[in-house]
Each structure stands twice: as structure tokens, then as C-alpha cells.
Scaffold this active site. Structure first.
Site, PDB file in Angstrom:
ATOM      1  CG  HIS A 464     -20.513 102.481  79.257  1.00  0.00           C
ATOM      2  ND1 HIS A 464     -19.836 103.526  78.673  1.00  0.00           N
ATOM      3  CD2 HIS A 464     -21.538 103.043  79.954  1.00  0.00           C
ATOM      4  CE1 HIS A 464     -20.413 104.665  79.004  1.00  0.00           C
ATOM      5  NE2 HIS A 464     -21.462 104.399  79.782  1.00  0.00           N
ATOM      6  CD  GLU A 465     -24.757 101.210  80.955  1.00  0.00           C
ATOM      7  OE1 GLU A 465     -24.797 101.753  82.084  1.00  0.00           O
ATOM      8  OE2 GLU A 465     -24.901 101.843  79.897  1.00  0.00           O
ATOM      9  CG  HIS A 468     -22.042 104.032  84.506  1.00  0.00           C
ATOM     10  ND1 HIS A 468     -21.259 105.154  84.620  1.00  0.00           N
ATOM     11  CD2 HIS A 468     -22.601 104.092  83.264  1.00  0.00           C
ATOM     12  CE1 HIS A 468     -21.335 105.867  83.507  1.00  0.00           C
ATOM     13  NE2 HIS A 468     -22.138 105.238  82.661  1.00  0.00           N
ATOM     14  CG  HIS A 474     -20.636 109.114  81.106  1.00  0.00           C
ATOM     15  ND1 HIS A 474     -21.904 109.562  81.392  1.00  0.00           N
ATOM     16  CD2 HIS A 474     -20.770 107.839  80.672  1.00  0.00           C
ATOM     17  CE1 HIS A 474     -22.768 108.595  81.125  1.00  0.00           C
ATOM     18  NE2 HIS A 474     -22.108 107.539  80.696  1.00  0.00           N
TER      19      HIS A 474
END
Length: 729
Positions: A464-465, A468, A474
Site C-alpha cells: 500500500h505504501e 503511494h 486512496h
């Protein structure tokens, strides 16, 4: 320390700072105390005042009152850039500067609101906690005398495996038993645990490849220096003098065996790190063992053993119970073979967890099949009987990050190269939370990704990170999100409202329809300030799908491929990908497949990982039943076990599914285990996830949009079970 260097005019804050115990950053200490004083003055419940805290700090040997603050949603408190449990923060500030974890603290009996009580208030009086004494030695396991049974010799063996060159000679102990096959168990240091779940390997014909469901050590030099301890077990044959001995335990520190071997005759034996001299036949205390060459690093590592482990042997298996406060790591070729892992896979066993480490019935069947095999193959069964265990200073979290990076390298054209010499483009650090600055990556710029310990509970958090980092927002921040979810800002903590802001079409990587199952989507109670839901799905069947923490959604990888131009590599490819797959930019002749599909062209059911379940069904006009249990007996893991079920019906027909039973850990986002159903026409974005019996009651009957229904069963912890009926509509 000059307290007047602190920029504060509050006398209470200055008085409390007088008792600061360590060399913590002054700015951080000031903010920690100011925050606490503010909470104590404005609270309406609980007990204890600023004056009570000053008394406790000034009279450490006297009885003092509980001093409480309200428990936050996740139980932690953030001060500046650091986040930790409140009682740990203030014990660190005023008593023990080197305390790191709540496992090192124990409340005194008179404390009414200890952290572990789970009450709405938490006592932060540092004199209501004592430091846990762990007089122990980690059971870290190293090959004795250079024995190298960590190597894989399996070649044309009845149990298959992997080939790697031998790098060490066998010890006399092994040679004396090579003509007899008995189970042996022993531990080693992390430097012997060399294989990562995603490392290169050569599978045998009966293997499907390694599962990431268990972790290998990261070979960190610091861990290597601090590791110690070894246990060697063997099930004796008739030549052993004492026929009642079923297990011999040896303890190692680095390369040296410490003390004499312990022979075990009782069905259960505890190995701990204490110094109680009254050892019985069912207990081995490693504390009294001395070593003139023991350094401080080894001494620090010994403290991880604590209450140690308990081994239990019956006619069918050997199990281990972790009674210490630390995770330990275990490598059992027998268990790895049983679960279809790479044979050198290392599993972690958290505190208060258990694991089967040897299956006698499996071994007996393999031994029976090896009767007509040659010497080398039979010798491999002997090697299977060795089990390595290790307590290490830190969990091998680097491997979770490396695995996350490996997925990006597999599914996109983005490549990461690990290096420690040149200035890195990306730094993975611990900065008080799970976060990353938004990309996209620009050549020459350096960015950080913060991943604290709790961020490693699922391998999808670093994934997930990293997304980013590559410029992905998101999913619930898309400009079209209001058509798919409802956000309740009134339930969101003020400081966290920015996490739910919408972004414009120009700044979002919005290439596909809304994906509730995206690993970039928050769950329905994320950043809640009052415990209520912050997000509701417009389509109620997707309520628990949001916040997916078990499987990386294909839509995010494809968005990255489109944004970075990766798909242009295959613009001239004639590869046909089925079921919404698309050409892999690293190999245009094969496809990146949606969840539940496999094969070079996404033409078949994906293989199971870690378990022996999953199958294909042909739907008819009669009701049929799927009754499946995914067995997960290795304890919690960042990685899931999973298997899939494909139900196919004739063309131009649909499939009705009636959910009868769902038995697994029920949670807000089904983050530990779930039943996945993809009944849509777009396989990339239409996965639904359930994990509660109430889901089966509420959504009792579902219908596919096409003649193919895909079901998946996932678990990162404990068993998962479901029963469903199906037929053609």
C-alpha cells in the site's frame, strides 16, 4: 539538563520535566509532558491529577494513585513524530529510557487501570509498572560443529525438493546415525536461515513453489551477532543406552555448544531461560549455563527466552508451545513438506502460539516409500528430522518489504535495486507510523516510506505504501467516490479528515471502475474518532470488502503500468489474455491475471498456496454443495494461505449460490481471513469478501452475471470454513 531551556511557562510542565530520566530529545519530551498535562486537566472521568503524578515521581517508594488518560481508538498515543502505547511513553520518559515495548512492562497488583485491562482509561503512572525480568537465553539454533543439514540434497528423492550444493561436512553425530532414520531437531543462528520466500529455487515436479506464508530471516548482520542457542532432538533407536529417551536437547551460543546435552524421557519438556536449580525431568533451565566467551550482544539476546518453549511428543506428532514474550523462528523440513513450502522456509511462532513441528505419520509413510531408494535419498529423510529454531533480536521485517517490492517487479515494469553504497532513492524507515509521501518517483529525488513494527502485520501494508510512493491515491479519494461510498466526516477525528479528501481527475490514477477490494481502500471504521463507521459502501455486499488486507488487487498494478507507460512494451504483442487479464510488461507472451485466475493466459484456476484445497465444479440444474475448510495451524502470518474454486455453467446461463455457513475470524474488513466471491463480468474489480455468519444470513443467495463463478478462501490466522450450495439458474 537545564529545564529552563524548554520553551514553556507552565510550572506543572517544568516540575514534571525535572524527573526526566534519559536523554530523550528535549522537544519531544516537552510535547509529551504538555500533552499529558492538558489531558489530565480537561478529563471528566478516570482518576489522578497532575499533583498526584508529581507526588508519584517525587516519592517513588511510597504508594501512589493511578493517574489515567482516556484510551484512544487503537490504544496508542502519538507525540510529535513518535507513536507508542501511553504507559510505555511515560515509563520511558521518567523511569527506563531504554524501554521499547509493553512486553517489557508489568503492572503492579494495586494498579486499577493497567494497559492490559482494556478499560476506557489507561494508567500512565510510571511507578505502577515494573520492568519484566527475562533471565534467559534465546533458543537460537546453529548447526553444531559445522554440521550443514540446512543444505538441500533432495534429488530424485521420494519426497522431492530442491538442489543446492553442500557447503559443510557432516558431524560424527550424524554419521553414527546415518544408517538409521530417526527424527532429530536442532536450532541454528539466522545466518543459516538463508532462503527468503521469494528467493530463487528449483522446484521438484511435485512442488508448486514456495509460499510466502512463512518468513525467512533477513541475514541482518546485527541479528547474526546477537543470535544464539540451539536445540537438538533425536528419537533414539535401539542402540541408545536409555530406551526411554525420545529427545536430546543441546544449547548453542553462536558456534559453541554450551553445557552437556539434555536427554528427555518425559512426553513434555519445557526449556526456559531461568536460573531455578531444581530442574526436574520435565524442565530444562538455561540460565545457569555459563560461557566465558559470551559478549554483551549475546547476553542481550539471551533475554528473549524468558518462559521459553514447551515440546510435547505423542504417537503422531511433536508440537511446540511458545510461552515466552518473544516471537521465535523455526525451520522444519517435515512440516514444510507437509504444507508444500520450500523445504528451507522458516516459520515464525508468535508469543502464546503453538505449532506442529514434526509429523510422525507423514515421516513413516515417506520412510516406507524410500525402502527401495539409494543411500543419498534415504539420507535425506534423516536430514528431514532436523529442526532449527531461533530467537532473534528483531523480526525479519526486511523480507516483508522485499517481498512487496518483488510483487511490483513481477507485475509492473518498475524495478527497485537494493543498495547501501549510493544515495538511495527510497528509504524504508521507522518514523512513527505507516505512511509514504506521494510520488510519482522522480529521478534523483530521495523519498521515505515509514513502516513501524505494527505495519508488518500484513504484507499488503508495505505494498500500500509503495503504491503511494509511485503516485497512487486512496481508492476512496477518487473524484467519483460519492457514487460508490458514503463518507461520515462527523465520525472522523479532526486531525484525520484529510485522509478522506477527494482528488481531482487530473491528479488521480483513475483508469478503471471503482474497486471496493483495492488494497488502497480504507475499511469502514478507518480513522474513526468515536468508534462508529467512517465509510459505508453504497452496495451493501461490499461493506466488509473495503480494507482488503489479504490479496493485492490487480487494478492497482494495472493503473501503475498505464501511468508509467509499461503497457507500451506489449503494444505489438499478439498475446490474448482471458478473464480481464493483460500482457505482463516483463514478458509480453504471458499475462497478469486477476484474483483467482492462473496460467499463461489466465485461462484456468489459480494454484493454491500453503494448503491442499480448491477444485473446479460443473454446475447443473441440481443443487450441489461445497463444504471446505482451510487448515491454518502455523499461527498468525503477514502472508495468507489461499485456494480457489471455479464453478462453471453452460454458455448463456448464470449460477445461483446460497451461502449456508461461514466459520472464521469475523472482523470489520475480513483482514485475517475471508471468503471471496467474484460473480461479475469484470474479474479485475468485482470481488466481494465475507467473513461472518451474519454475512451468510444477510446475503443468503447471490447470482453470477456470467456462466463462471469464482470463489476464494483466504486465511492469515486460524482455520477458515464455509459451506455453500450452487446450481444453474
Amino acid at each position: 539538563m537545564n529545564i529552563f531551556s524548554f520553551n514553556t511557562s507552565d510550572p506543572a510542565v517544568k516540575n514534571l520535566l525535572l524527573w526526566k530520566a534519559g536523554a530523550e530529545e528535549e522537544k519531544w519530551a516537552l510535547k509529551a509532558v504538555e500533552s499529558l498535562v492538558k489531558k489530565l486537566r480537561k478529563k471528566s472521568g478516570g482518576c489522578g491529577t497532575v499533583e498526584d503524578l508529581e507526588f508519584a515521581l517525587g516519592h517513588p517508594v511510597s504508594a501512589s494513585k493511578c493517574v489515567t488518560i482516556p484510551r484512544s481508538q487503537d490504544g496508542r498515543l502519538q507525540v510529535s513524530h513518535k507513536k507508542n502505547l501511553p504507559h510505555v511513553i511515560y515509563c520511558k520518559l521518567w523511569r527506563w529510557p531504554n524501554v521499547q515495548s509493553h512486553h517489557e512492562l508489568k503492572p503492579i497488583p494495586s494498579c486499577r487501570f493497567p494497559y492490559d485491562s482494556r478499560s476506557e482509561q489507561i494508567c500512565i503512572n510510571p511507578y505502577h509498572y515494573v520492568r519484566v525480568e527475562q533471565q534467559s537465553a534465546p533458543i537460537i539454533y546453529r548447526n553444531p560443529n559445522g554440521m550443514n543439514s540446512a543444505n538441500d540434497y533432495y534429488h530424485n528423492s521420494p519426497i522431492g525438493g530442491y538442489n543446492s550444493p553442500s557447503s559443510g561436512s557432516e558431524s560424527d553425530f550424524m554419521m553414527r546415525h546415518q544408517d538409521q532414520i530417526q527424527p532429530h531437531y536442532f536450532g541454528m543462528t539466522p545466518e543459516d536461515l538463508q532462503h527468503s520466500p521469494y528467493s530463487n529455487y528449483t522446484p521438484s515436479p511435485i512442488r508448486q513453489g514456495p509460499s510466502p506464508s512463512a518468513m525467512s530471516d533477513d541475514n541482518d548482520e546485527q541479528d547474526r551477532k546477537s543470535s544464539l542457542g540451539s536445540i537438538v532432538f533425536h528419537r533414539p533407536h535401539t542402540e541408545i543406552d536409555d530406551a526411554d529417551v525420545w529427545c536430546t536437547i543441546c544449547y548453542y551460543e553462536l558456534n559453541s555448544r554450551i553445557g552437556e546435552p539434555f536427554k528427555v524421557t518425559t512426553p513434555s519438556v519445557t526449556v526456559d531461560g531461568f536460573t531455578d536449580p531444581s530442574n526436574g525431568s520435565d524442565r530444562i533451565s538455561l540460565g545457569p549455563l555459563s560461557n566465558v566467551n559470551r559478549n554483551q550482544m549475546t547476553e542481550n539476546t539471551r533475554r528473549h527466552i524468558g518462559k521459553g518453549v514447551r515440546f510435547n511428543c505423542n504417537d503422531h506428532q511433536v508440537t511446540v508451545d511458545n510461552m515466552s514474550q518473544s516471537t521465535f523462528f523455526i525451520q522444519s523440513r517435515n512440516v514444510n513438506y507437509k504444507h508444500r513450502y520450500q523445504l528451507t522456509t522458516v516459520c515464525r511462532v508468535p508469543s502464546n502460539s503453538s505449532m506442529v513441528i514434526f509429523d510422525f505419520d507423514l515421516f513413516k509413510s515417506l520412510l516406507e516409500g524410500a525402502k527401495n531408494e539409494d543411500y543419498e535419498n534415504v539420507k535425506e529423510l534423516h536430514n528431514m528430522c532436523f529442526i532449527r529454531m531461533s530467537f532473534v533480536k528483531a523480526e525479519p521485517q526486511k523480507n516483508i518489504v522485499r517481498y512487496a517490492i518483488a510483487l511490483y517487479s513481477s507485475f509492473t515494469c518498475i524495478k527497485f535495486e537494493e543498495n547501501t553504497k549510493n544515495k538511495p532513492v527510497v528509504n524504508f524507515v521507522k518514523r512513527g507510523g505507516c505512511f509514504s509521501f506521494l510520488g510519482p518517483l522522480v529521478k534523483g529525488n530521495s523519498q521515505i516510506v515509514s513502516l513501524d513494527d505494527y505495519c508488518m502485520e500484513s504484507y499488503l501494508t508495505p505494498i500500500h505504501e509503495i503504491a503511494h510512493l509511485l503516485g497512487v491515491f486512496h481508492e476512496h479519494s477518487r473524484p467519483d467516490r460519492d457514487s460508490h461510498v458514503k463518507v461520515y466526516f462527523s465520525n472522523t477525528a479532526k486531525k484525520d479528515k484529510h485522509n478522506f479528501e477527494k482528488f481531482s481527475e487530473e491528479t488521480s490514477l483513475t483508469y478503471f471502475k471503482y474497486d471496493y477490494s483495492s488494497f488502497m481502500h480504507y475499511d469502514n471504521r478507518a480513522f474513526s474518532g468515536n468508534g462508529e463507521r467512517t465509510i459505508d459502501a453504497v452496495l451493501p455486499e461490499y461493506q466488509r470488502t473495503m480494507g482488503n488486507m489479504v490479496y493485492p488487487s490487480a487494478s492497482v498494478f494495472r493503473s501503475i503500468n498505464q501511468f508509467y507507460g509499461c503497457e507500451k512494451r506489449c503494444s505489438k504483442s499478439n498475446t490474448i489474455c482471458l478473464n480481464n487479464g493483460y500482457p505482463n510488461p516483463n514478458d509480453c507472451a504471458s499475462c497478469n491475471c486477476p484474483e483467482g485466475f492462473g496460467g499463461r493466459h489466465c485461462e484456468k484456476r489459480a494454484e493454491s498456496v500453503g494448503v491442499d484445497c480448491g477444485r473446479d465444479f460443473e454446475a447443473t440444474t441440481d443443487w450441489q454443495t461445497i463444504n471446505e475448510t482451510l487448515i491454518r495451524d502455523l499461527g498468525p502470518s503477514p502472508y495468507p494461505f489461499y485456494c480457489y474454486f471455479h464453478i462453471k455453467a453452460p454458455s448463456n446461463s448464470t449460477i445461483v449460490i446460497r451461502l449456508k455457513e461461514i466459520k472464521m475470524v469475523c472482523s470489520t474488513a475480513c483482514s485475517l481471513n475471508n471468503l471471496m466471491l467474484n460473480l461479475g463480468s469484470n474479474r479485475m474489480i468485482e470481488s466481494i469478501r465475507f467473513c461472518c455468519q451474519s454475512d451468510a444470513t444477510k446475503f443468503k443467495e447471490l447470482e453470477s452475471k456470467t456462466n463462471l463463478a469464482v470463489l476464494g478462501l483466504y486465511s492469515r490466522n486460524k482455520n477458515a470454513h464455509f459451506v455453500a450450495d450452487f446450481k444453474i439458474r
